[in-house]
Design an enzyme around this catalytic site. Structure first.
Site, mmCIF file in Angstrom:
data_model
loop_
_atom_site.group_PDB
_atom_site.id
_atom_site.type_symbol
_atom_site.label_atom_id
_atom_site.label_comp_id
_atom_site.label_asym_id
_atom_site.label_seq_id
_atom_site.Cartn_x
_atom_site.Cartn_y
_atom_site.Cartn_z
ATOM 1 N N LYS A 96 3.194 5.337 4.049
ATOM 2 C CA LYS A 96 4.309 4.498 3.595
ATOM 3 C C LYS A 96 5.328 5.361 2.847
ATOM 4 O O LYS A 96 5.043 6.516 2.513
ATOM 5 C CB LYS A 96 3.792 3.356 2.716
ATOM 6 C CG LYS A 96 2.495 2.716 3.183
ATOM 7 C CD LYS A 96 2.520 2.117 4.580
ATOM 8 C CE LYS A 96 1.165 1.469 4.898
ATOM 9 N NZ LYS A 96 1.007 0.997 6.248
HETATM 10 C C1 LIG Z 1 -0.528 0.080 6.163
HETATM 11 C C2 LIG Z 1 -0.590 -1.356 6.443
HETATM 12 C C3 LIG Z 1 -1.583 -2.189 5.884
HETATM 13 C C4 LIG Z 1 -2.750 -1.652 5.121
HETATM 14 O O1 LIG Z 1 -2.420 -1.023 3.934
HETATM 15 P P1 LIG Z 1 -3.550 -0.250 3.122
HETATM 16 O O2 LIG Z 1 -2.901 0.057 1.813
HETATM 17 O O3 LIG Z 1 -3.877 0.986 3.902
HETATM 18 O O4 LIG Z 1 -4.714 -1.151 2.984
HETATM 19 C C5 LIG Z 1 -1.505 -3.547 6.117
HETATM 20 N N1 LIG Z 1 -0.517 -4.074 6.859
HETATM 21 C C6 LIG Z 1 0.435 -3.317 7.421
HETATM 22 C C7 LIG Z 1 1.515 -3.961 8.232
HETATM 23 C C8 LIG Z 1 0.420 -1.925 7.250
HETATM 24 O O5 LIG Z 1 1.357 -1.175 7.834
#
Ligand SMILES: *Cc1c(COP(=O)(O)O)cnc(C)c1O
Length: 384
Positions: A185
């Site tokens: 992210k």
């Molecule tokens: C990355 C992501 C998640 C999961 O996030 P984590 O922090 O790794 O648990 C959930 N939903 C979407 C759309 C994502 O891109």
């Protein structure tokens, strides 16, 4: 192409520097390394940036989604609407609540939930919906709120720190917002997540649920007048806390968010301009009123016009040191959900197309102009 011309461009790398290093000193030196003052500071800054009353840090976005559903009152046997093209954990969080994920197709133009397919999926058991702001583009929460006021809205804003719809930040649009600070992210704490809400009762519930169900936090207790008295426990809670080491990183990273997005915005526009002459490659659409957070730059391949299939294009780019990925996966095509929900690939044609034809190309804050030009040239050279 000879070897000294070849570049090596990962799909994403975190942008961290000396400030992050230095921020780790305070918790290490103080000895307070679980949820404490740094997490609090991160939460306060995050709430301010996203224009919400409450922000609560947790261990990742998946645990955030789980707690958000519980705090919205999702019970065993309830149904929760989930887009069919998203990271698997959006659906997994529903299953953690012993509720049923009901998939809704997506629009390949935005990669987000298809608004005109929501109504047909609603039953007397439908409690909530999890619109996903995929790749940093907000789902149209205003529409969902207007036409489906009976549903609780949990925003999966994993990719959407700093994104906005009609001037309102992601995380402030529904009942509860969920964010991720995974290294893929735009801002990261290694692992990490954040919950946002404007509802005091929901915030208090989330605060207990993330900390074993305890009525007050460890920090409040240790620094209060009677640290030897254990708190009350009225809920079955979880240990989904963020550490203060992560909180310290989050404070620094959040301070860079707007700069990161501004740079990404600029390079996204550069890609879109330079790639617009390729008839087989659709660049991301950003409609009026949407502030894209550019967690990823995801294109869509029209194989009927393309010189080769999507996977062969990905291989061609890989050979040239350019990492690509499918945007994400179609949940209904993963073994676990194909079996659980008894669904076929063509039951969700939009999600199927996104799964097969989307292609994310590198866009992150460690890239330089020569990287973008190299990728743009490689895509043009595909035409032969
Ligand atoms: C990355 C992501 C998640 C999961 O996030 P984590 O922090 O790794 O648990 C959930 N939903 C979407 C759309 C994502 O891109």
């Amino acid at each position: 192409m000879n070897d000294n011309q070849k570049r090596n461009i990962p799909i994403s790398i975190p942008s961290m520097g000396i400030e992050e290093w230095e921020a780790l000193k305070a918790p290490i030196e103080s000895g307070w390394i679980t949820q404490g003052p740094k997490v609090k500071e991160f939460e306060t800054l995050f709430a301010k940036r996203h224009q919400v009353k409450h922000a609560l840090a947790v261990s990742n976005c998946t645990t955030a989604l789980h707690l958000a559903l519980l705090a919205c009152g999702v019970q065993p046997g309830d149904e929760v609407l989930v887009p069919a093209f998203t990271w698997v954990s959006t659906a997994n969080a529903v299953v953690y609540c012993n509720a049923k994920p009901v998939l809704v197709d997506v629009d390949p133009l935005t990669f987000n939930i298809k608004l005109d397919e929501i109504a047909a999926k609603i039953t007397s058991k439908t409690k909530a919906i999890i619109p996903v702001h995929l790749f940093g583009l907000c789902a149209d929460i205003d529409y969902i709120k207007k036409y489906f006021p009976q549903l609780k809205i949990v925003e999966d804003g994993a990719c959407a720190a700093g994104s906005a719809l009609n001037g309102k930040p992601a995380g402030s649009l529904g009942d509860v917002g969920c964010f991720s600070f995974h290294p893929r992210k735009s801002v990261t704490t290694g692992e990490g997540g954040m919950l946002t809400t404007n509802d005091d009762a929901i915030a208090a519930h989330l605060d207990r649920l993330r900390n074993h169900g305890a009525s007050i936090s460890e920090e409040q207790r240790h620094h209060g007048p009677k640290p030897y008295i254990l708190p009350a426990f009225e809920d079955v809670g979880y240990n989904y806390r963020m550490t203060d080491l992560q909180g310290a990183l989050g404070v620094v990273q959040l301070g860079k968010l707007d700069q990161f997005i501004a740079e990404r915005n600029e390079w996204a526009a550069y890609y879109t301009n330079k790639l617009s002459d390729l008839p087989w490659l659709r660049t991301p659409l950003v409609a009026e009123g949407y502030a894209h957070g550019w967690q990823s730059y995801v294109t869509f391949i029209d194989e009927s016009k393309a010189p080769m299939k999507r996977n062969d294009i990905m291989e061609f780019l890989q050979q040239r040191g350019i990492a690509t990925r499918p945007g994400t996966h179609a949940v209904h095509m993963l073994g676990v959900y194909a079996n659980m929900l008894n669904v076929k690939p063509n039951d969700f044609p939009g999600a199927f197309a996104c799964d097969q034809y989307s292609m994310s190309i590198p866009l992150h804050n460690k890239m330089v102009k020569a990287d973008y030009d190299y990728i743009i040239d490689a895509l043009h050279s595909l035409n032969g």
